[in-house]
Design a protein around this motif. Structure first.
Motif, PDB file in Angstrom:
ATOM      1  N   ALA A  50      36.234  43.797  48.198  1.00  0.00           N
ATOM      2  CA  ALA A  50      37.334  44.018  47.164  1.00  0.00           C
ATOM      3  C   ALA A  50      36.845  45.162  46.170  1.00  0.00           C
ATOM      4  O   ALA A  50      37.612  45.699  45.359  1.00  0.00           O
ATOM      5  N   GLN A  83      46.458  51.682  47.185  1.00  0.00           N
ATOM      6  CA  GLN A  83      46.827  50.313  46.751  1.00  0.00           C
ATOM      7  C   GLN A  83      47.328  50.400  45.365  1.00  0.00           C
ATOM      8  O   GLN A  83      46.760  50.951  44.386  1.00  0.00           O
ATOM      9  N   ASP A  91      41.492  37.850  50.027  1.00  0.00           N
ATOM     10  CA  ASP A  91      40.556  37.928  49.090  1.00  0.00           C
ATOM     11  C   ASP A  91      40.217  39.667  48.515  1.00  0.00           C
ATOM     12  O   ASP A  91      39.391  39.984  47.691  1.00  0.00           O
ATOM     13  N   GLY A  92      41.258  40.397  49.183  1.00  0.00           N
ATOM     14  CA  GLY A  92      40.962  41.902  48.890  1.00  0.00           C
ATOM     15  C   GLY A  92      40.163  42.955  49.869  1.00  0.00           C
ATOM     16  O   GLY A  92      40.009  43.883  49.456  1.00  0.00           O
ATOM     17  N   ALA A 105      47.395  42.205  52.957  1.00  0.00           N
ATOM     18  CA  ALA A 105      47.279  42.576  51.679  1.00  0.00           C
ATOM     19  C   ALA A 105      48.168  41.590  50.549  1.00  0.00           C
ATOM     20  O   ALA A 105      49.381  41.078  51.000  1.00  0.00           O
TER      21      ALA A 105
END
Length: 305
Positions: free
Chosen positions: A265, A220, A242-243, A205
């Motif tokens: 994402a 998150q 990139d999420g 992450a």
């Protein structure tokens, strides 16, 4: 006088002649004896030089095997992929201040996910591995708790785990849960945990938006607060820079086994796969492949299968 000289001169000649005759007689007797022995089948004793050496196979030297990994729970395992084949993993019991280490730490590295070599730091009293991140095949970083005081340290190896050294720099692009202090260690700050139950940071992450699995839930850090993700029974997760997020869930209605799900994402479910088994300790996503570490070993599955 003339006759006396002749007799005196002949005496030495007669003496030598007698010696020669005697030698000839002795030689003749020896040869006759040998011939008689040969005729009777007797052979003279021979004593050849013993040049033969008995060859004995050396005792096999057992190959030193890495220590067996302790029994794990999902909150105690780290799995990190360095490249397409090199994996690093770690496990350790929770460090308790003032208490003896209950379970030995095990840190390992593999080139094929089948055979493992121990890379536990030598000479460092590591009691717990909070986080392990592979940077490449030879370089990895670990956040550990050391000694009876459970001091938190950052270690790094540049030699494939043969040697480790203290690396006081802040954690590189990731986060680690310090359950004793009740915080999430990040490169820039210590964040409060979203729950009191054992939690684990999700590998991969981004540092600015760390992800934590806490009591089967996923949260998150976004805009200074923990944002829960509506998932239950999450036992392991892996994120990308990139999420994107990959979760492993057990005991869910959709799958009689382990349900792997990939999330974009934006929070959309982009792929999922039901695989048999249980007891997942950690997962690591890399492109279309997911590495699954469970109590039966490590296997890979693909979203494309």
């Amino acid at each position: 006088m003339g006759r006396a000289r002749v007799q005196f001169a002949l005496k030495p000649l007669l003496t030598w002649a007698g010696v020669v005759v005697l030698a000839v007689v002795v030689f003749a007797l020896v040869m006759a004896s040998l011939q008689l022995g040969a005729a009777a089948g007797e052979q003279p004793e021979r004593r050849p030089v013993d040049l033969a050496v008995e060859l004995v196979d050396p005792e096999p030297v057992p190959t030193e095997e890495p220590p067996a990994l302790p029994e794990l729970s999902p909150s105690m395992a780290s799995l990190s992929l360095a490249d397409e084949t090199v994996l690093w993993r770690a496990a350790a019991a929770t460090c308790t201040v003032g208490a003896a280490a209950a379970t030995p730490v095990a840190m390992e590295r593999s080139d094929d996910a089948q055979t493992w070599a121990a890379v536990t730091p030598a000479g460092i009293d590591v009691r717990e591995v909070l986080w392990l991140q592979a940077i490449n095949a030879a370089t990895a970083e670990a956040v550990v708790r050391v000694g009876p005081e459970c001091e938190t340290q950052v270690l790094r190896t540049f030699t494939g785990g043969d040697f480790w050294q203290a690396y006081p720099a802040s954690i590189t692009g990731a986060a680690a849960v310090d359950a004793v202090a009740g915080v999430l260690l990040t490169p820039t700050a210590e964040l409060p945990l979203p729950c009191e139950a054992p939690a684990r940071a999700v590998s991969g992450a981004p540092a600015a938006a760390p992800v934590v699995v806490c009591a089967g839930q996923v949260a998150q850090w976004i805009s200074g607060v923990w944002q829960p993700i509506a998932l239950a029974n999450v036992v392991a997760a892996s994120a990308t820079a990139d999420g994107a997020l990959v979760t492993a869930r057990e005991a869910v209605a959709e799958c009689d086994g382990v349900l792997l799900q990939q999330w974009g994402a934006d929070g959309a479910n982009t792929a999922q796969l039901c695989t048999p088994g249980s007891g997942v300790l950690a997962v690591q996503a890399a492109g279309s492949t997911v590495w699954i570490w469970s109590d039966t070993g490590i296997e890979t599955v693909s979203w494309e299968s």
